[in-house]
Design an enzyme around this catalytic site. Structure first.
Site, PDB file in Angstrom:
ATOM      1  N   THR A 392       0.918  -1.085  -0.087  1.00  0.00           N
ATOM      2  CA  THR A 392      -0.050   0.039   0.015  1.00  0.00           C
ATOM      3  C   THR A 392       1.106   1.211  -0.021  1.00  0.00           C
ATOM      4  OG1 THR A 392      -1.635  -1.250   1.153  1.00  0.00           O
ATOM      5  CG2 THR A 392      -1.788   1.143   1.549  1.00  0.00           C
ATOM      6  N   THR A 410      -4.203   1.932  -2.435  1.00  0.00           N
ATOM      7  CA  THR A 410      -3.513   0.559  -2.467  1.00  0.00           C
ATOM      8  C   THR A 410      -4.053  -0.109  -3.890  1.00  0.00           C
ATOM      9  OG1 THR A 410      -2.705  -1.591  -1.537  1.00  0.00           O
ATOM     10  CG2 THR A 410      -5.093  -0.991  -1.084  1.00  0.00           C
ATOM     11  N   ASN A 412      -3.823  -3.843  -3.117  1.00  0.00           N
ATOM     12  CA  ASN A 412      -3.664  -4.712  -2.312  1.00  0.00           C
ATOM     13  C   ASN A 412      -2.067  -5.422  -2.238  1.00  0.00           C
ATOM     14  OD1 ASN A 412      -4.349  -6.488  -0.242  1.00  0.00           O
ATOM     15  ND2 ASN A 412      -5.230  -7.979  -1.557  1.00  0.00           N
TER      16      ASN A 412
END
Length: 580
Positions: A392, A410, A412
């Site tokens: 992130t 983000t 992920n």
């Protein structure tokens, strides 16, 4: 002795790079910074405003916008788009996140939720096989892993409501960087090499992130993203319609469906970012403002501070065995509650008021033995939230008018799903992995998910992202946040404690060794550098210790009567704090 009394006046150039290389230009009279000769680590000082991000080119763009008269929100929007170009493993158009805005004139904070959403066709058991077993690859490396992106909608909402400059002006630097390219850093080259197996699975990604012969870009070479420049140009000209409708939306739908997923153009057209009321609390005279659900960060930062406020941490000393013991015991209880109660508040009832009540903290600390570690399996029957990636990115901005932005967003995993929507240059997330694929059972990382975070159509997955602002006398004093998955909450907590309790400047606070406990698995994760004596004392209390890789990449700004101070985490070599 207070922090400000401990400071001594020194002169330096208007900014220092996060790599700790010092500017050599002679100081100007108006650039008087105050530093302490007692501190090994020194922050960056500026008179008017400050930007702290994980990537130097994006930082410079933010500073340029501030110099042009833009406010903190304008700079945040420009930085958000720029990081999609220069830090593609985390900066993004095809992901989502959270922005915390503080408006000085109104003395008001706004939480902007632009977290990704599950597609309308998502179902609770979509990642289970016919025998009820979790197929973890479906939520990570497959079209079914991709949630409806929120970043563009979130940035545009912020700009339209709270910015002052035009969309075209704020997007222009990112478009130029994508079209003309930028010089690859050693850190970027290394991240591409690590991600090569995942990115190379998709022809649309391979053709962008690697050379025509399949070889990797090397540090010092120029990296150009023409398709991404075109996508950014569509947003510049058409606003959110340039992403959520038309060519880009059509290509996202087509690419996701070819990869086995089912995001539709209708999902994209129906997506909305949401303005929410921030989580607020107090700690030793400071007002704490952070993100509400579906972020779990704000609730549990306030909850842990409520517990720790009852102990004399300053007297115990930073990272002493007793201070760490108390931090761990508060973390243990907060993360247990996180697993049981937290989810998307549009779908489940999250007891925000109860969890952040100081009386509840008093009840929790009655269970803490000052001399003995608690057993996590006796703390709560709750179920732990699933794994979250480290990849992130966070940035913090403060302007000359007292406005502040703390933003975390983000894809992920590093480079998200690894899939670029054909013809767009846009990497797509794999945020569906943040849901509980099968509540009550461990996922591929041995962690257990709770019912409150089960998959549902149009639901937002739970997150630990915790953009945070501390107010002193009703003015922004500290703006901070970090990447780090489940460690985001504990890392942000430690920045606050290091500044408020231990009177560290923000460079010291950022460089200090970090610890983490998340209830289960039941051990303290520590960075290398914690005293062996301290570890032995903790083990004597019954704690299990594991020395593991570094945690977080905090981007922090502090404002006091002398000016602005920035600190980019030394754990991220390409990060930069800079002001003017």
């Amino acid at each position: 002795m207070t922090f400000t009394k401990a400071l001594l006046s020194l002169c330096c150039a208007g900014f220092l790079f996060a790599s700790n290389s010092y500017a050599t230009a002679p100081p100007k009279p108006q650039q008087q910074a105050i530093y302490s000769q007692m501190s090994i680590h020194q922050p960056i000082w500026a008179e008017h405003a400050m930007v702290a991000t994980q990537e130097a080119l994006a930082t410079q763009i933010g500073v340029d916008i501030l110099k042009q008269g833009g406010n903190a929100v304008d700079a945040a929007v420009a930085v958000g788009y720029a990081l999609a170009v220069t830090l593609p493993r985390a900066g993004n158009l095809g992901g989502g996140g959270f922005m915390l805005v503080y408006l000085a004139e109104e003395q008001r904070a706004i939480a902007i939720d632009y977290r990704e959403k599950a597609p309308a066709k998502a179902t609770k058991n979509m990642y289970l096989d016919k025998n009820g077993h979790v197929q973890k690859q479906l939520s990570r490396d497959h079209g079914l892993a991709i949630g409806t992106p929120g970043t563009v909608m979130g940035l545009e909402l912020a700009r339209e409501k709270y910015g002052t400059l035009s969309r075209k002006r704020l997007l222009a630097p990112a478009i130029k960087l994508a079209a003309s390219g930028f010089i690859v850093s050693a850190e970027f080259a290394n991240s591409l090499n690590k991600a090569k197996p995942r990115l190379s699975r998709w022809p649309s990604s391979k053709e962008i992130f690697f050379k025509k012969d399949g070889s990797s870009y090397q540090a010092g070479e120029r990296f150009i993203q023409k398709a991404l420049a075109a996508s950014l140009t569509r947003i510049s000209e058409l606003g959110t319609d340039g992403f959520y409708r038309g060519f880009t939306a059509s290509q996202i739908e087509k690419s996701v469906r070819q990869a086995g997923g089912f995001i539709s153009q209708t999902d994209l057209q129906n997506y909305q970012a949401i303005q929410r009321l921030p989580i607020t609390g107090s700690y030793r005279g400071y007002k704490v403002i952070s993100m509400p659900p579906p972020s779990s960060g704000g609730i549990h930062i306030v909850q842990m501070l409520n517990m720790l406020e009852n102990y004399p941490l300053a007297e115990l000393g930073q990272n002493s065995a007793q201070s760490i013991h108390l931090m761990v015991e508060s973390m243990r209880r907060a993360y247990a509650d996180r697993s049981l109660y937290l989810g998307d508040s549009d779908f489940v009832n999250v007891p925000v008021k109860a969890l952040t009540d100081k009386k509840y903290a008093q009840d929790l600390i009655k269970e803490i033995d000052l001399n003995k570690a608690s057993a996590s399996n006796k703390v709560s029957p709750g179920k732990l939230a699933p794994y979250e990636s480290n990849q992130t990115t966070h940035f913090s901005i403060m302007d000359k008018w007292g406005n502040a932005v703390s933003n975390t967003y983000t894809l992920n995993f590093s480079y998200g799903s690894g899939l670029v929507a054909q013809g767009t240059g846009i990497l797509l997330n794999n945020e569906m992995d943040d849901f509980s694929a099968k509540p009550g059972e461990p996922n591929g990382y041995g962690l257990i998910g709770g019912e409150a975070n089960a998959v549902a159509a149009n639901k937002r997955p739970l997150s630990s992202m915790s953009p945070t602002i501390l107010l002193k006398n009703n003015r922004p004093y500290l703006v901070t946040g970090t990447p780090g998955g489940s460690r985001i909450i504990s890392t942000t907590l430690q920045i606050i404690l290091n500044v408020v309790d231990y009177k560290m400047n923000i460079a010291q606070a950022s460089a200090a060794v970090r610890i983490h406990h998340q209830w289960l698995p039941d051990y303290i994760r520590v960075e290398r550098g914690l005293s062996a004596d301290t570890i032995r004392l903790l083990e004597a209390k019954g704690h299990k210790i594991k020395v593991q890789s570094v945690m977080g990449s905090t981007q922090t700004i502090m404002k006091n009567e002398q000016g602005f101070y920035g600190a980019s985490d030394p754990r991220s070599p390409s990060a930069l704090s800079k002001g003017y």
